[in-house]
Design a protein around this motif. Structure first.
Motif, PDB file in Angstrom:
ATOM      1  N   PHE A  11       0.608  -1.476  -0.144  1.00 34.42           N
ATOM      2  CA  PHE A  11       0.028   0.010  -0.138  1.00 34.42           C
ATOM      3  C   PHE A  11       1.468   1.750   0.237  1.00 34.42           C
ATOM      4  O   PHE A  11       1.696   1.308   0.490  1.00 34.42           O
ATOM      5  CB  PHE A  11      -1.078  -0.230   1.435  1.00 34.42           C
ATOM      6  CG  PHE A  11      -1.765  -0.973   1.305  1.00 34.42           C
ATOM      7  CD1 PHE A  11      -3.448  -0.851   0.479  1.00 34.42           C
ATOM      8  CD2 PHE A  11      -1.226  -2.163   1.572  1.00 34.42           C
ATOM      9  CE1 PHE A  11      -4.099  -2.509   0.443  1.00 34.42           C
ATOM     10  CE2 PHE A  11      -2.430  -3.797   1.605  1.00 34.42           C
ATOM     11  CZ  PHE A  11      -3.605  -3.234   1.245  1.00 34.42           C
ATOM     12  N   VAL A  13       1.616   4.630   0.457  1.00 31.73           N
ATOM     13  CA  VAL A  13       1.390   5.953   1.668  1.00 31.73           C
ATOM     14  C   VAL A  13       0.570   7.244   0.180  1.00 31.73           C
ATOM     15  O   VAL A  13       1.144   7.495  -0.810  1.00 31.73           O
ATOM     16  CB  VAL A  13       3.279   7.037   1.660  1.00 31.73           C
ATOM     17  CG1 VAL A  13       2.741   8.548   2.582  1.00 31.73           C
ATOM     18  CG2 VAL A  13       4.020   5.818   2.726  1.00 31.73           C
ATOM     19  N   ILE A  14      -0.329   8.227   0.607  1.00 30.78           N
ATOM     20  CA  ILE A  14      -1.033   8.955   0.441  1.00 30.78           C
ATOM     21  C   ILE A  14      -0.472  10.078   0.831  1.00 30.78           C
ATOM     22  O   ILE A  14      -0.939  10.456   2.338  1.00 30.78           O
ATOM     23  CB  ILE A  14      -2.428   8.503   0.149  1.00 30.78           C
ATOM     24  CG1 ILE A  14      -2.382   7.449  -0.082  1.00 30.78           C
ATOM     25  CG2 ILE A  14      -3.526   9.723  -0.361  1.00 30.78           C
ATOM     26  CD1 ILE A  14      -4.506   7.021  -0.176  1.00 30.78           C
ATOM     27  N   SER A 133       0.486  10.197  12.745  1.00 31.87           N
ATOM     28  CA  SER A 133       0.900   8.640  12.260  1.00 31.87           C
ATOM     29  C   SER A 133       1.525   7.831  12.828  1.00 31.87           C
ATOM     30  O   SER A 133       2.406   8.175  14.746  1.00 31.87           O
ATOM     31  CB  SER A 133       2.259   8.839  11.087  1.00 31.87           C
ATOM     32  OG  SER A 133       2.538   8.256  10.330  1.00 31.87           O
ATOM     33  N   HIS A 136       1.989   0.869  10.906  1.00 28.60           N
ATOM     34  CA  HIS A 136       1.027  -0.528  11.110  1.00 28.60           C
ATOM     35  C   HIS A 136       2.237  -1.822  11.328  1.00 28.60           C
ATOM     36  O   HIS A 136       3.293  -1.909  11.085  1.00 28.60           O
ATOM     37  CB  HIS A 136       0.830  -1.005   9.102  1.00 28.60           C
ATOM     38  CG  HIS A 136      -0.353  -2.156   9.065  1.00 28.60           C
ATOM     39  ND1 HIS A 136       0.196  -3.074   9.141  1.00 28.60           N
ATOM     40  CD2 HIS A 136      -1.733  -1.934   8.509  1.00 28.60           C
ATOM     41  CE1 HIS A 136      -0.819  -3.791   8.427  1.00 28.60           C
ATOM     42  NE2 HIS A 136      -1.779  -2.613   8.459  1.00 28.60           N
ATOM     43  N   MET A 143       1.248   4.431   8.779  1.00 27.93           N
ATOM     44  CA  MET A 143       0.479   5.399   7.949  1.00 27.93           C
ATOM     45  C   MET A 143      -0.034   6.771   9.553  1.00 27.93           C
ATOM     46  O   MET A 143       0.023   6.374  10.271  1.00 27.93           O
ATOM     47  CB  MET A 143      -1.393   4.208   8.456  1.00 27.93           C
ATOM     48  CG  MET A 143      -0.832   3.059   7.407  1.00 27.93           C
ATOM     49  SD  MET A 143      -2.605   2.273   7.959  1.00 27.93           S
ATOM     50  CE  MET A 143      -1.960   1.275   5.800  1.00 27.93           C
ATOM     51  N   ASP A 147      -4.397   7.079   4.933  1.00 25.01           N
ATOM     52  CA  ASP A 147      -3.734   5.871   4.507  1.00 25.01           C
ATOM     53  C   ASP A 147      -4.294   4.773   4.949  1.00 25.01           C
ATOM     54  O   ASP A 147      -4.676   4.655   4.309  1.00 25.01           O
ATOM     55  CB  ASP A 147      -2.382   5.477   4.551  1.00 25.01           C
ATOM     56  CG  ASP A 147      -1.148   5.952   4.685  1.00 25.01           C
ATOM     57  OD1 ASP A 147      -1.417   7.177   3.167  1.00 25.01           O
ATOM     58  OD2 ASP A 147      -0.505   7.391   5.492  1.00 25.01           O
ATOM     59  N   HIS A 150      -7.741   4.350   3.200  1.00 24.64           N
ATOM     60  CA  HIS A 150      -7.370   4.396   2.166  1.00 24.64           C
ATOM     61  C   HIS A 150      -7.387   2.292   2.148  1.00 24.64           C
ATOM     62  O   HIS A 150      -8.012   1.024   1.117  1.00 24.64           O
ATOM     63  CB  HIS A 150      -6.577   4.344   1.317  1.00 24.64           C
ATOM     64  CG  HIS A 150      -5.834   3.990  -0.332  1.00 24.64           C
ATOM     65  ND1 HIS A 150      -4.586   2.895  -0.274  1.00 24.64           N
ATOM     66  CD2 HIS A 150      -6.109   4.057  -1.128  1.00 24.64           C
ATOM     67  CE1 HIS A 150      -4.946   2.305  -1.321  1.00 24.64           C
ATOM     68  NE2 HIS A 150      -6.038   2.874  -2.498  1.00 24.64           N
ATOM     69  N   PHE A 151      -6.430   1.765   3.445  1.00 21.15           N
ATOM     70  CA  PHE A 151      -6.520   0.117   3.931  1.00 21.15           C
ATOM     71  C   PHE A 151      -7.870  -0.153   3.901  1.00 21.15           C
ATOM     72  O   PHE A 151      -7.872  -1.275   2.996  1.00 21.15           O
ATOM     73  CB  PHE A 151      -5.134   0.353   4.793  1.00 21.15           C
ATOM     74  CG  PHE A 151      -5.575  -0.518   5.277  1.00 21.15           C
ATOM     75  CD1 PHE A 151      -4.364  -1.492   4.488  1.00 21.15           C
ATOM     76  CD2 PHE A 151      -5.820  -2.022   5.977  1.00 21.15           C
ATOM     77  CE1 PHE A 151      -3.128  -2.680   5.097  1.00 21.15           C
ATOM     78  CE2 PHE A 151      -5.561  -3.057   6.321  1.00 21.15           C
ATOM     79  CZ  PHE A 151      -4.733  -3.226   5.298  1.00 21.15           C
TER      80      PHE A 151
END
Length: 170
Positions: A11, A13-14, A133, A136, A143, A147, A150-151
């Motif tokens: 995944f 990072v956004i 942050s 994870h 995350m 994030d 989105h996950f």
């Protein structure tokens, strides 16, 4: 087309918190998408098991089973914890819940209610909270709230795709 296994997914990072409203919209729509696919299916299809994988009812039950984890991880981020709470990677709750014995309407309603709690938490955020942050625990990557959202959306779609795979072969 072969779907990548969940635990093999990566995944990114956004960076842009400005797309969080779009992800929230996607998360809001998941219960309706699940209902559209499943609400009119006959019982034998809902409990059909292929290759020792979950049935449609178990897939839906699993979505509800993990909602408290998502909400807990949101709380972890808001509280500034260094690491997000771990998931039960064996999915013991889903394996022992006997979702196949539960009416489809009840499973769908439970998922809708559980999801609403997570959405309420996301919608009540302030901009400064979006930069919190935490690590994870499985992915070993930091995350932020976007994030996590989105996950969760990707997790939803992974299980919707699994439901559709069952329907294609049934």
């Amino acid at each position: 087309m072969k779907k990548t296994e969940w635990f093999k997914r990566k995944f990114p990072v956004i960076e842009d918190n400005g797309i969080l409203p779009v992800i929230i919209e996607r998360l809001s729509g998941t219960p309706a998408r699940v209902e559209k696919v499943c609400s009119t299916l006959e019982s034998p299809v809902l409990t059909l098991r292929r290759n020792e994988k979950w049935t449609i009812k178990e897939e839906i039950g699993h979505l509800s089973d993990v909602e408290p984890l998502w909400l807990g991880r949101l709380e972890d981020l808001l509280n500034g914890l260094p690491e997000l709470r771990a998931a039960d990677l064996t999915n013991q709750l889903t394996h022992t819940a006997n979702h196949n014995a539960t009416a489809i309407r009840q499973l769908l309603q439970r998922f809708r209610e559980e999801r609403q709690k997570f959405l309420t938490g996301l919608k009540g955020l302030h901009d400064e909270q979006l930069n919190n942050s935490s690590l994870h625990p499985r992915l070993k990557t930091p995350m932020r709230i976007i994030d996590l959202a989105h996950f969760v959306a990707e997790h939803d779609d992974h299980h919707l795709a699994s439901i559709r795979e069952i329907l294609v072969v049934s």
